[in-house]
Design a protein around this motif. Sequence first.
Motif, short mmCIF file in Angstrom:
data_model
loop_
_atom_site.label_atom_id
_atom_site.label_comp_id
_atom_site.label_asym_id
_atom_site.label_seq_id
_atom_site.Cartn_x
_atom_site.Cartn_y
_atom_site.Cartn_z
N GLU A 188 -0.85 -6.60 -4.84
CA GLU A 188 -1.74 -7.75 -4.71
C GLU A 188 -0.96 -9.00 -4.30
O GLU A 188 -1.45 -9.79 -3.48
CB GLU A 188 -2.50 -8.00 -6.01
CG GLU A 188 -3.59 -6.99 -6.26
CD GLU A 188 -4.45 -7.32 -7.47
OE1 GLU A 188 -4.41 -8.48 -7.94
OE2 GLU A 188 -5.16 -6.42 -7.94
N ILE A 189 0.22 -9.18 -4.83
CA ILE A 189 1.06 -10.32 -4.44
C ILE A 189 1.42 -10.19 -2.96
O ILE A 189 1.32 -11.15 -2.19
CB ILE A 189 2.33 -10.41 -5.30
CG1 ILE A 189 1.98 -10.72 -6.75
CG2 ILE A 189 3.27 -11.49 -4.75
CD1 ILE A 189 3.13 -10.58 -7.71
N CYS A 190 1.81 -9.00 -2.56
CA CYS A 190 2.17 -8.74 -1.16
C CYS A 190 0.98 -9.05 -0.24
O CYS A 190 1.15 -9.69 0.80
CB CYS A 190 2.63 -7.30 -1.00
SG CYS A 190 3.29 -6.94 0.63
N ASP A 191 -0.20 -8.63 -0.63
CA ASP A 191 -1.39 -8.88 0.18
C ASP A 191 -1.69 -10.38 0.27
O ASP A 191 -2.14 -10.86 1.31
CB ASP A 191 -2.61 -8.16 -0.40
CG ASP A 191 -2.53 -6.65 -0.24
OD1 ASP A 191 -1.71 -6.17 0.58
OD2 ASP A 191 -3.27 -5.95 -0.94
N SER A 192 -1.44 -11.11 -0.80
CA SER A 192 -1.79 -12.54 -0.81
C SER A 192 -0.76 -13.41 -0.09
O SER A 192 -1.13 -14.42 0.50
CB SER A 192 -2.00 -13.03 -2.23
OG SER A 192 -0.80 -13.05 -2.95
N VAL A 193 0.51 -13.05 -0.12
CA VAL A 193 1.53 -13.89 0.52
C VAL A 193 1.98 -13.37 1.87
O VAL A 193 2.60 -14.11 2.64
CB VAL A 193 2.76 -14.12 -0.39
CG1 VAL A 193 2.37 -14.80 -1.67
CG2 VAL A 193 3.53 -12.86 -0.64
N GLY A 194 1.71 -12.12 2.16
CA GLY A 194 2.09 -11.56 3.45
C GLY A 194 3.59 -11.57 3.67
O GLY A 194 4.35 -11.07 2.86
N GLU B 222 3.15 -15.52 -10.03
CA GLU B 222 2.22 -14.62 -9.35
C GLU B 222 2.12 -13.27 -10.08
O GLU B 222 1.02 -12.76 -10.30
CB GLU B 222 2.65 -14.39 -7.90
CG GLU B 222 2.47 -15.57 -7.00
CD GLU B 222 1.02 -15.82 -6.65
OE1 GLU B 222 0.25 -14.85 -6.54
OE2 GLU B 222 0.66 -16.99 -6.48
N LYS C 141 -1.24 -11.80 -11.91
CA LYS C 141 -1.83 -10.54 -11.42
C LYS C 141 -1.90 -9.50 -12.54
O LYS C 141 -2.89 -8.80 -12.68
CB LYS C 141 -1.04 -9.97 -10.24
CG LYS C 141 -0.98 -10.86 -9.04
CD LYS C 141 -2.32 -11.11 -8.42
CE LYS C 141 -2.15 -11.97 -7.18
NZ LYS C 141 -3.38 -12.47 -6.64
N LYS D 132 -4.69 -10.46 -14.93
CA LYS D 132 -5.98 -10.20 -14.29
C LYS D 132 -6.31 -8.70 -14.32
O LYS D 132 -7.42 -8.31 -14.70
CB LYS D 132 -5.96 -10.70 -12.86
CG LYS D 132 -7.22 -10.44 -12.09
CD LYS D 132 -7.06 -10.88 -10.64
CE LYS D 132 -8.03 -10.09 -9.79
NZ LYS D 132 -7.63 -10.05 -8.41
#
Length: 75
Positions: A40-46, A58, A62, A65
């Motif tokens: 999820e972190i990877c998806d959000s920060v690219g 982060e 996550k 959550k």
Amino acid sequence: MFSLYADPRQRRADIRDILMTAKTLGLDTKFELVYKALEEICDSVGADALDFETFLKELTAKVVKIYLNLGKPLQ
């Protein structure tokens, strides 16, 4: 794992490298909750590199959550 990939001058790491290593080490099956949080972190920060403080914030957000979505109370 963060310190393995952090650029010594900027003290930032690419989350994609951390995610790849986590998968190689089997976190995707052994510690699914943590691996999902990393995804999820990877998806959000690219492609943006993260400093350690941001990475921890982060990751904590996550994990909390995901944990709450599983219906488990925080202790």
